[in-house]
Write an enzyme that holds these catalytic residues in place. Structure first.
Site, PDB file in Angstrom:
ATOM      1  N   CYS A 123       4.008  -2.061   3.931  1.00  0.00           N
ATOM      2  CA  CYS A 123       4.153  -3.426   3.582  1.00  0.00           C
ATOM      3  C   CYS A 123       3.489  -4.049   4.670  1.00  0.00           C
ATOM      4  O   CYS A 123       3.163  -4.189   5.599  1.00  0.00           O
ATOM      5  CB  CYS A 123       5.762  -3.815   3.865  1.00  0.00           C
ATOM      6  N   THR A 125       0.204  -6.429   3.335  1.00  0.00           N
ATOM      7  CA  THR A 125      -0.385  -7.448   2.448  1.00  0.00           C
ATOM      8  C   THR A 125       0.782  -8.868   2.348  1.00  0.00           C
ATOM      9  O   THR A 125       1.869  -8.383   2.243  1.00  0.00           O
ATOM     10  CB  THR A 125      -0.396  -7.576   1.284  1.00  0.00           C
ATOM     11  N   GLU A 126       0.247  -9.991   2.829  1.00  0.00           N
ATOM     12  CA  GLU A 126       1.537 -11.108   2.463  1.00  0.00           C
ATOM     13  C   GLU A 126       1.056 -12.014   1.865  1.00  0.00           C
ATOM     14  O   GLU A 126      -0.062 -12.549   1.217  1.00  0.00           O
ATOM     15  CB  GLU A 126       2.263 -11.810   3.648  1.00  0.00           C
ATOM     16  N   SER A 131      -6.554 -10.212   1.910  1.00  0.00           N
ATOM     17  CA  SER A 131      -8.061  -9.474   2.963  1.00  0.00           C
ATOM     18  C   SER A 131      -8.334  -9.784   4.824  1.00  0.00           C
ATOM     19  O   SER A 131      -8.264  -9.277   5.377  1.00  0.00           O
ATOM     20  CB  SER A 131      -9.057 -10.152   2.270  1.00  0.00           C
ATOM     21  N   PHE A 155       3.208  -7.956  -3.258  1.00  0.00           N
ATOM     22  CA  PHE A 155       1.925  -6.898  -3.889  1.00  0.00           C
ATOM     23  C   PHE A 155       2.616  -5.803  -3.377  1.00  0.00           C
ATOM     24  O   PHE A 155       1.867  -4.456  -2.982  1.00  0.00           O
ATOM     25  CB  PHE A 155       1.148  -7.008  -4.140  1.00  0.00           C
ATOM     26  N   ARG A 266     -16.979  10.566 -34.349  1.00  0.00           N
ATOM     27  CA  ARG A 266     -17.193   9.032 -35.627  1.00  0.00           C
ATOM     28  C   ARG A 266     -18.530   9.032 -35.713  1.00  0.00           C
ATOM     29  O   ARG A 266     -19.840   9.103 -35.206  1.00  0.00           O
ATOM     30  CB  ARG A 266     -16.964   7.691 -34.604  1.00  0.00           C
ATOM     31  N   GLU A 362      -5.932  -1.444  -1.133  1.00  0.00           N
ATOM     32  CA  GLU A 362      -6.532  -0.901   0.350  1.00  0.00           C
ATOM     33  C   GLU A 362      -7.789  -1.872   0.814  1.00  0.00           C
ATOM     34  O   GLU A 362      -8.702  -0.912   0.821  1.00  0.00           O
ATOM     35  CB  GLU A 362      -6.074   0.509  -0.374  1.00  0.00           C
TER      36      GLU A 362
END
Length: 379
Positions: A123, A125-126, A131, A155, A266, A362
């Site tokens: 945990c 990201t807020e 970034s 997220f 194909r 990431e």
């Protein structure tokens, strides 16, 4: 310079490939369609050692290197990108507790994490800081023998299902030096979760907001020292970036193999698509990009394993190049299938959806360029 794998590395690669073929690939489309989180299958992966790949042996980990991890995640994602990516996140959180935690925390959590009797989430990201992770606003205030957390994380893979959350929160002033890292149990008072996000891909794993409202956790759940949390988070991300790049390679490899099979059968204008030079050039470019991505990921993994001073730069370069190149390979494979590639009867549209987010998480690929340039200009 030796590009050959050792016998042990080949054995690890073969084991991961066999597991992915037997336990992941047959169910990948169904899990995506039904948004099923395959916990029992991941526990089978844990029995193979794949949930404690570079965690120490003291508490049940495999104590392997990042090169071996890259080999494993390429093979797992060849079976199912989304599930392999979650196993990567679980490994990152487990490794952080094992690497940084006190003896008590390690003994309490790591044995159950490597068996996946406990599932872990990461945990950072807020809602207001993606970034610019050092600008996070979630706070942790010491109150007697507890910390009290307030704020939210966005997220978060595994949110609502995971048992353990490795959380970065602010204990000091603004900026990276005011951030600390904590282990938060799912049943901690004041911890709650938002509704499950409706996503483009990665449907075999849940994603939601993690909310802290006067969430009380024991002071002993601090990982390492106060103020070092941002550094710990970045340490975890170096390896996480390689893992997610390796997951891109596995998905792109499946896309290329699927396209190669398709163009040989194909027919258009009276002959197989594979007979057209345009098709051959596309396949050649896709194969070249895939091999270049793999070599750059292994180069980054070697840098981490050898504690090379430029490891962070190499990991950022590998993540940026591999996730961009592999998404393009998957998209090109879909294009070679024409209208059939857009149908769920083929795996291409799922691979495209799953790989797209790898260029964001990431650390976005724009941030990977910032890291690479910053490290270059320091020299």
């Amino acid at each position: 310079m030796d590009f050959a794998l050792t016998d042990d590395q080949r054995a690890i690669q073969d084991a991961a490939r066999a597991f992915a073929a037997a336990e992941l690939a047959p169910h990948s489309a169904e899990w995506d369609e039904s948004k099923h989180f395959p916990v029992e299958t991941m526990k089978l992966a844990a029995e193979m050692g794949f949930c404690g790949i570079y965690t120490g042996e003291e508490h049940g980990g495999m104590a392997l290197g990042r090169v071996e991890a890259a080999l494993i995640f390429e093979e797992l994602s060849h079976g199912d990108v989304s599930t392999a990516a979650f196993i990567s996140i679980h490994n990152m959180a487990t490794w952080m507790i094992d690497r940084i935690g006190s003896d008590d925390l390690r003994a309490r959590y790591v044995p159950k994490l490597v068996t996946m009797d406990l599932i872990a989430s990461y945990c950072l990201t807020e809602p207001g800081s993606g970034s610019d992770a050092a600008a996070l606003r979630t706070t942790a205030r010491l109150d007697g023998d507890h910390y009290v957390l307030n704020g939210s994380k966005a997220f978060i893979s595994g949110a609502g299902t995971s048992d353990v959350y490795v959380v970065m929160a602010r204990t000091g002033a603004d900026g990276p030096k005011g951030i600390s890292t904590f282990v938060v149990d799912k049943d901690a008072p004041g911890l709650s979760f938002g509704a499950q996000e409706k996503k483009m891909g990665w449907n075999s794993q849940p994603t939601a907001i993690v909310q802290f409202d006067d969430c009380r956790i024991p002071a002993a759940n601090l990982l390492g020292k106060e103020g070092d949390g941002f550094r710990y988070a970045m340490m975890g991300l170096d390896g996480g970036r390689l893992n997610i790049a390796a997951c891109s390679i596995g998905g792109a490899r499946l896309a290329l193999e699927t396209a190669q099979d398709y163009v040989t059968t194909r027919k258009q204008f009276g002959k197989p698509l594979a007979d057209f030079q345009n098709t051959q050039f596309k396949l050649a470019d896709m194969a070249t990009q895939l091999e270049a991505a793999r070599l750059l990921v292994l180069r980054g993994a070697w840098a981490l394993d050898t504690k090379h001073p430029e490891a962070t730069k190499w990991c950022a370069m590998a993540k940026r190049f591999a996730t961009d190149a592999c998404f393009q390979i998957a998209d090109e494979a879909l294009q070679l299938h024409g209208g059939y590639g857009y149908l769920k009867d083929y795996p291409l549209e799922r691979i495209v959806r799953d790989l797209r987010v790898h260029r964001i998480l990431e650390g976005t690929n724009e941030i990977m360029r910032v890291i690479t340039a910053r490290e270059m200009l320091r020299q």
